[in-house]
Write an enzyme that holds these catalytic residues in place. Sequence first.
Site, PDB file in Angstrom:
ATOM      1  N   GLU A   1      -7.483   3.521  -0.953  1.00  0.00           N
ATOM      2  CA  GLU A   1      -6.894   2.361  -1.605  1.00  0.00           C
ATOM      3  C   GLU A   1      -7.109   1.123  -0.732  1.00  0.00           C
ATOM      4  O   GLU A   1      -6.892   1.171   0.474  1.00  0.00           O
ATOM      5  CB  GLU A   1      -5.399   2.598  -1.843  1.00  0.00           C
ATOM      6  CG  GLU A   1      -5.136   3.901  -2.594  1.00  0.00           C
ATOM      7  CD  GLU A   1      -3.649   4.233  -2.738  1.00  0.00           C
ATOM      8  OE1 GLU A   1      -2.836   3.285  -2.752  1.00  0.00           O
ATOM      9  OE2 GLU A   1      -3.315   5.437  -2.831  1.00  0.00           O
TER      10      GLU A   1
ATOM     11  N   GLU B   1       0.210  -3.154  -9.021  1.00  0.00           N
ATOM     12  CA  GLU B   1       1.308  -2.198  -8.911  1.00  0.00           C
ATOM     13  C   GLU B   1       2.507  -2.916  -8.303  1.00  0.00           C
ATOM     14  O   GLU B   1       2.365  -3.728  -7.389  1.00  0.00           O
ATOM     15  CB  GLU B   1       0.900  -1.027  -8.017  1.00  0.00           C
ATOM     16  CG  GLU B   1       2.029  -0.044  -7.718  1.00  0.00           C
ATOM     17  CD  GLU B   1       1.658   0.999  -6.667  1.00  0.00           C
ATOM     18  OE1 GLU B   1       2.516   1.847  -6.350  1.00  0.00           O
ATOM     19  OE2 GLU B   1       0.520   0.941  -6.152  1.00  0.00           O
TER      20      GLU B   1
END
Length: 428
Positions: free
Chosen positions: A236, A347
């Site tokens: 990520e 997110e």
Amino acid sequence: MAFQYVRAHSNSGSSFLLICIMINLLFLSRTVAPIATKPRHSLPFSRIDDHLRTLNKPAVKTIHSPDGDIIDCVPIHQQIALDHPKLRNHKLQMHPQTQPSYGTAESVNRFTKMGRSNEIRQLWHENGRCPSATVAVRRITAEDIRRVGSVERFGRKFHQPPKPKPRSPKPKPRSRIVSRPGHEYATAYLDNNEYYGTRATINVWNPHVQGPLEFSVAQIWLAAGSFDNGDLNTIEVGWMVHPKYYGDNNTRLFTFWTDDAYQFTGCYNHDCLGFVQVSSEVALGASISPVSSDGGVQYEIQLMIWKDSVTRNWWLKFGNDAPMGYWPAEIFSHLSTAATSIQWGGEILNFEISGQHTQTQMGSGNFAQAGSSHASYFKNIFYVNAANQLVFPTNLQTSVAFPNCYSIQVPNANSFYFGGPGRNSNCP
């Protein structure tokens, strides 16, 4: 104060002695300071110091950033990642042996139209640069560990918010990467195939984060394995605002990896053994500046992740500079072969403070429908195929849990807008 000695000749004398003793004990109980007790969530200084000695390697130069960070210039062969047990026989790779090329005429055409992003930098650059043969590492402090509250969990995704209350409409089906309660997403993704990397451009914002335990992220995920089976592998990369972790509301460049669905392996940046850095120009976890403004100049970062087809290491490139470093194939199980899904987007973590949806913003804080110069975006999206070619996706799928809180909009095949304000009249 000494107790008085009284010789007892009778029962009355004994009673007098007992009374004297009780008076003295009462006096002492009021004058002697209580014994200090350890705070419930305190950590022993010795444990913190031991962990800091593990994380913070000796530096040949130290740079104090205007935002309070300390950047250490660590000799490249002494960086923490090389202490990983699986890397004892690992040979440091200074450069990737293979890089993806643009595979089709249309991909090349799209690449030539990309242009250069508005200049973005890290704040510590204002006060110096690291010399060659070193890597720039943000120094971890005792306060960083105390905020997390655990030496063992430091560097990991440790948040477990309460189970969110049911909302209407019900969440749409989501890709396999996102499965954790309290985490809300607005993403585009590809899955059910083999992927060997991706490239994308993201505009950078500084969203409002409401609660001290919440965060807001714009990032890329590459994943293989299953969250439900506990063997999810992820890489990520992106930018985030995370007050609990960093102690401020700055927008920061970050990386993360896990080999077991965020349970015991992996971490942010250099906060455990894993990512091997080769660049002296960029410090993971450090602030990036300037950020975009609503209706004004848009500042962007370009990120590329790809799998070296010779060494099988996953490389990271930030902007147009030389590659930053890599995640060695040895630290992964499923990702040692390929990713089976890629996800791009936003997110947030929603703790539902006071029983309401959080006001933590995603992206710019505007809904995707606000469009250019107002909404957060990913553009110039490519993925790497098995032939080590960068090609643009033709079948991007989208996923958003609560579209009244955060949204996503795909205007063309390789870009999209996303984001939102969180709590509002339609998202109570």
